[in-house]
Design an enzyme around this catalytic site. Sequence first.
Site, PDB file in Angstrom:
ATOM      1  N   TYR A  90      17.617  61.461  50.413  1.00  0.00           N
ATOM      2  CA  TYR A  90      17.820  61.054  49.012  1.00  0.00           C
ATOM      3  C   TYR A  90      19.294  60.962  48.587  1.00  0.00           C
ATOM      4  CZ  TYR A  90      17.311  66.118  47.563  1.00  0.00           C
ATOM      5  OH  TYR A  90      17.414  67.458  47.391  1.00  0.00           O
ATOM      6  N   GLU A  91      19.506  60.412  47.426  1.00  0.00           N
ATOM      7  CA  GLU A  91      20.865  60.085  46.929  1.00  0.00           C
ATOM      8  C   GLU A  91      21.624  59.199  47.918  1.00  0.00           C
ATOM      9  OE1 GLU A  91      21.333  60.602  43.989  1.00  0.00           O
ATOM     10  OE2 GLU A  91      19.951  62.230  43.553  1.00  0.00           O
ATOM     11  N   GLY A  92      20.940  58.222  48.483  1.00  0.00           N
ATOM     12  CA  GLY A  92      21.546  57.349  49.497  1.00  0.00           C
ATOM     13  C   GLY A  92      21.331  57.962  50.868  1.00  0.00           C
TER      14      GLY A  92
END
Lengths: 591, 591
Positions: free
Chosen positions: B433-435
């Site tokens: 997550y978050e890229g």
Amino acid sequence: MPYSAPLAAIENALKYNADIDAAGATGAFENYDSDLLAPVLEEANKLASNVLSPLNAEGHKHGATLKDGVVTAAPGFKEAYKTFAEGGWIGLPFPEEFGGQALPKSLAIAVMEMMQSANPSFSLNPMLTFGSIEALIEKGTDEQKSTYLEKLISGEWTGAMNLTEPTAGSDVGALKTKAVPNGDGSFAITGQKIFITWGEHDVAENIIQLVLARTPEAPAGSRGISLFLVPKFFVNADGSLGDRNTYQCIGLEEKIGIHASPTCVMEYNGAKGWLIGEENKGLAAMFIMMNAARLQVGLQGVSVCEAATQSAEAYARDRKQGKAPGVEGDAAIIHHPDIRRTLVSMAATTQAARAIVYACAGASDLAEHSKDAEDKAKFKQREDLLVPIAKAWCTDRGCDLANLAVQVYGGMGFMNESEAAQIMLDARINPIYEGTNAIQAMDLVGRKLSSDKGAGMQAIIADIRKTVSDASATGNGHLAIVANRLYSAVSYLEESTEWMLKSMADNRAVALAGATAYLRLAGDVVGGYLLAQSAIRSLEADDDFKTKAITLARVFADETLTQAQGRMEAVSAPANLVEDAMATLFDPIEA
Amino acid sequence: MPYSAPLAAIENALKYNADIDAAGATGAFENYDSDLLAPVLEEANKLASNVLSPLNAEGHKHGATLKDGVVTAAPGFKEAYKTFAEGGWIGLPFPEEFGGQALPKSLAIAVMEMMQSANPSFSLNPMLTFGSIEALIEKGTDEQKSTYLEKLISGEWTGAMNLTEPTAGSDVGALKTKAVPNGDGSFAITGQKIFITWGEHDVAENIIQLVLARTPEAPAGSRGISLFLVPKFFVNADGSLGDRNTYQCIGLEEKIGIHASPTCVMEYNGAKGWLIGEENKGLAAMFIMMNAARLQVGLQGVSVCEAATQSAEAYARDRKQGKAPGVEGDAAIIHHPDIRRTLVSMAATTQAARAIVYACAGASDLAEHSKDAEDKAKFKQREDLLVPIAKAWCTDRGCDLANLAVQVYGGMGFMNESEAAQIMLDARINPIYEGTNAIQAMDLVGRKLSSDKGAGMQAIIADIRKTVSDASATGNGHLAIVANRLYSAVSYLEESTEWMLKSMADNRAVALAGATAYLRLAGDVVGGYLLAQSAIRSLEADDDFKTKAITLARVFADETLTQAQGRMEAVSAPANLVEDAMATLFDPIEA
């Protein structure tokens, strides 16, 4: 996505890494014929992809269940097991006199690779049965063989291995289960066994428990354990089933994966059993099962690699996200360079893992059946060295690749129902059971390497050097680069082996602290060597697979053989430092 | 085992890697005092170990639940959140005018490390709130600030980030949620958002949703998205809560980990919201949240490393199995050389990960508050480079170490209720997550490295070379070896950087295929550098931690810096090959 077997890759590894035709040429396998390979593999693929694979996701969701001592397998498993047994797949490598097909072990390995990729929970059941069959063939009395073997080999009954207890895991010699003579040749078995895979279930009509226990006068430790056969239902003289034995499955473990494989807590309350082999020689019998099981677990690593690669590829083709050059609208993520590099790397690692396990199985066939005594010894030595590498290296790579598949899935990979998550969760047990991978590393260094002062490893190193020359001699550009990388890598393996042998003599604790890193290096170099071997032989045979074989060898060389020098340094440097660092970084440890 | 913070290691990284006193010396943090460090860290540890840690296992088992749109947090979470908020921990790095404590970001990072180690599911809630606060501080109107900031900073309300949609994950520009003007300055938001962490819950009385959406005339892609503030309950003029907004949590994801962190499917049905910042400039606002969140996720990697190491150590001390020299009876497995090597390696990797994240936070403080413009630019450049490394390298190491902890646990590690299994399962989201970590690698190479033609990385390389000299100059034997290994490693990083810059110009796809391997190399070398920096400075300061700092640097150098040459080769060689290999090994890919 349904699994579909990579038939060409499997056949290639069977021919050029397992050398299955050499096994055939020993004359020990009357039923073997080179032309048999393709149709057998195709049939196995039908079973794996049409019957076992479709049950896999539901097995993860639903799992096996326990109620009042009765274990019910996941939906569809009972019917699938019947189909599997009726296909005769369990008997593939076993003698005809007990209903087997007497085919090479390497072929059975190839067949089981597909089953394990398609449905690992399901395939653990036959896997444990194999071990029971091997123990009975080698150690059983004639009566035991005639009573049990045919039904196990036909798959009508299954076998389970009862080793672990709460305080006896890696150290099996610490087990406490008692076996008291009943006076009629049988024993009363009492104790608790845990982590018993498919120890209880409803997919076959009888279960043959192989149980390690301790007789009243047995010496302490591993020299005092004996192996017992404890059937779920007793077998009457006419072969029909009689009374239920007095043991129970009293619990199923809640695991993070292989939910459809019941992991049982077994309570033996004076259950009736019979000695297999000699009293107090249970460890030797156990190692028969264990060695077979270790190669099978290594194979599970291969199966995970393949399943993860297929799953990642399918998802990457399907999932649209972002733009890519030359693609209108949203592009499938398979167009992204990082995804491509991941997939290519996964494919090469998968074939390297396959090559290691198949080479080990091939060595096992030739160790057993070569006509020449020197050859037999050579292949036995090779098999012994490759077993721990196959088990540990291939299961670690399985987890690596499963992890990469999750990464390809992105957020979906973290969802419990996603295929990638299931593959990762199911795979995580493989580096643990049948001897943790650290135990494999200790076996490689402390037992296999030391027992012949490195002669077996030197023989592999010599074979690798021969392969370096052969690769150069092909004149192929890719293989010239492979030869270069392999040339360096094998020197580092040799140097590390010398360090390891010296350290085993000088300071065993230091050597063992480097064992895991050494096994990693050995697996990398042997994997690279076997891929080169396959490429060279595919080229010589003008095999349809040759371009792929060359590419796989090249990718693996570029990505993995390039790491060999660093891996060599990571064997000795941290091992030499570990005692001081432990004392500095951690609070004192009580003896 | 309850978590207990490694206070000395944390303080060491704050002082010597984050350079927190330099932040203090800028004068921007009136409340900061060097003597404040120890008591703040001790208080935070009390909360983490006494309040959050005891809830972690139950959170895994029980999870958050959804019924009729109401999400109920796991047992104890509501009360713990109240304690956490009342302690003022959320406000640590935020301005005093909104009720914050105006302390350096690096200190807030250190505090959150403990919370994340103790209970990652719990800590995601404040983590998302941080991002919302930062976005409002930078982009909010005065009215928005006065209405929302104080309550978010006090922790009375929480914030959530609504970015992802089913077809817009990594490619956020593909999102479809609509924002139609209501004519009164507000917008009606309609659409579905997925994977919304703590999007709905019962631990605070209001939730401020930050939602990316598209206005009617917005251009396609990422240049047409705007950020909206959508409160769960509207806020009356007097600050009291009014009506419930028209959105619903319609589902919770079934994940493999972080069960106690509700991952929500959010349905917006004409919910009322207000623009944050300018229309169509939502991406810039999102990146404020995102950059903060990326460093926080990197920190989660550190927290996982620490939790895994503590858990493995505790289990290894406790679990008796087998014999060891000098130990009577069964020995705890911590006596086995392979376990020791594992623990030592885990400790060193943990400190390296901590050093990277703290250095990034320290650079962020100085980028914002240095008095000197040149310094500001230098630290901004450093922060920008370190963010993707911190996010990807540290979360990958978190998964590695969690995996090692499971391995130390053996069979118990595969049991769902074991601490090691929970750590591993919870940690697996961090690289996603978050890229995803591949996106971090592309950011590092395609944006950060390219934007200044490698100047920022060259500045790091120069600093590393300075550290090599400094380490040699100490006269310490361990640091002499560290200096040697770092000397080689930084040359490989430099060579790899040059290749990367050239490839970005020549063939972007080739460069990007090497991005993940390049980030790995960069993280390894920077980690080794920062551990050396800490060791040198600890030695200079005659710090109590100095012997440990030196040992950590040495272990990491022996194990990880030794891999640098191989890792350099693994950047370019496979990347150059990937297109050909893809075409050879895989079926054709449709455009």
